[in-house]
Design an enzyme around this catalytic site. Structure first.
Site, mmCIF file in Angstrom:
data_model
loop_
_atom_site.group_PDB
_atom_site.id
_atom_site.type_symbol
_atom_site.label_atom_id
_atom_site.label_comp_id
_atom_site.label_asym_id
_atom_site.label_seq_id
_atom_site.Cartn_x
_atom_site.Cartn_y
_atom_site.Cartn_z
ATOM 1 N N PRO A 167 0.837 -1.210 0.000
ATOM 2 C CA PRO A 167 0.000 0.000 0.000
ATOM 3 C C PRO A 167 0.872 1.260 0.000
ATOM 4 C CG PRO A 167 -0.284 -1.276 2.042
ATOM 5 C CD PRO A 167 0.665 -2.034 1.181
ATOM 6 N N GLU A 168 0.650 2.095 -0.971
ATOM 7 C CA GLU A 168 1.390 3.348 -1.071
ATOM 8 C C GLU A 168 0.493 4.493 -0.585
ATOM 9 O OE1 GLU A 168 4.472 3.808 -1.966
ATOM 10 O OE2 GLU A 168 5.071 1.950 -2.945
#
Ligand code: ZN
Length: 291
Positions: free
Chosen positions: A2-3
């Site tokens: 997850p960015e």
């Protein structure tokens, strides 16, 4: 992984549903150690029967504000945080890697699943922005603090490659591997160009493109989230729109040269040696802006 755009999407969903109206009833910790030990005592002392006053984000940390401090959640490499309904007042049966449940008083609960356990659930007393994991972080990329004056000053005399520089969260948060590659391509800057050698024009262009690419990814966030937990290592991030990430040995969308790859700080980096160079006679004349 997850960015920043995925975390922002999670944040928006949580804010709309639970901020400033929901209290925590109970926290169930099945696995007490993620990247660091979960401070069970602090959480029990400070969040039970307390209202979640606000939820915000700093870098990739989700910040749940309570009266006496802030609960921090980081999704690490593989974390998923989901708000789920209780069924007849009960949580659903936990599956493998469902490490923590936070039961709320609105018939729902937050479930943190993290197979690789690089995520974090922490507690910070007082001013969370002074907390040891946050105080050194650079500006938020979408804020007005991330501007030409700031970046020009930071780049001054820096003898490191620009990609490495922008991926360092001390300089700016959120320019992860995908977004760094894409924004450098859009800005026609070689990923190994020394930070100190960027022209004023390149600095402005790079800032503009980092903001643009992150905004686009946030906009695509809803579908992204659904995808990223199902696909191992392959991001669902508005993938069809990625111009260089994951496209080594394919044709550049601008000049049709074959895209090259190199390793920078252990991360695969794809770029176009024709479009992203300083050679003014480069055959790459077509504007990327027209894409
Ligand atoms: Zn090219």
């Amino acid at each position: 992984m997850p960015e920043l755009p995925e975390v922002e999407t999670v944040l928006q969903g949580l804010k709309a549903n639970i901020a400033d109206k929901t209290k925590v009833e109970k926290i169930i910790i099945r696995f007490p150690k993620l990247r660091w030990d979960i401070p069970e005592q602090d959480l029990n002392n400070n969040i039970i029967d307390q209202k979640i006053l606000n939820i915000s984000r700093r870098g990739k940390y989700l910040l749940f504000k309570f009266k006496t401090g802030t609960m921090l959640i980081h999704l690490g490499m593989s974390g998923v945080l989901k708000l789920q309904p209780l069924s007849n007042g009960k949580i659903s049966e936990p599956l493998k890697h469902d490490h923590v449940d936070i039961i709320l008083n609105n018939n729902s609960f937050l479930r943190l699943n993290d197979p690789r356990r690089f995520g974090a659930l922490l507690w910070a007393k007082g001013d969370v922005f002074q907390y040891k994991l946050l105080h050194h972080l650079g500006p938020e990329p979408l804020s007005s603090d991330f501007n030409f004056e700031y970046l020009k000053n930071k780049l001054n005399n820096k003898n490191i490659g620009i990609k490495k520089f922008i991926m360092d969260s001390k300089n700016v948060v959120g320019a992860g591997n995908i977004y760094a590659q894409e924004s450098l391509f859009l800005s026609k800057i070689h990923p190994e160009k020394l930070a100190k050698n960027l022209s004023d024009f390149e600095i402005k262009d790079l800032i503009k493109n980092i903001k643009l690419i992150l905004k686009k990814a946030i906009k695509a966030g809803g579908t992204t989230l659904k995808d990223y937990k199902n696909s191992e290592g392959k991001p669902g991030y508005f993938q069809q729109e990625l111009l260089v990430y994951g496209r080594a040995n394919q044709k550049c969308v601008i000049c049709e040269n074959i895209l090259k790859e190199l390793k920078i700080a252990g991360r695969t980096t794809v770029y176009c040696s024709n479009c992203q160079n300083d050679d003014k006679n480069s055959s790459c004349k077509k504007s990327i802006k027209s894409i």
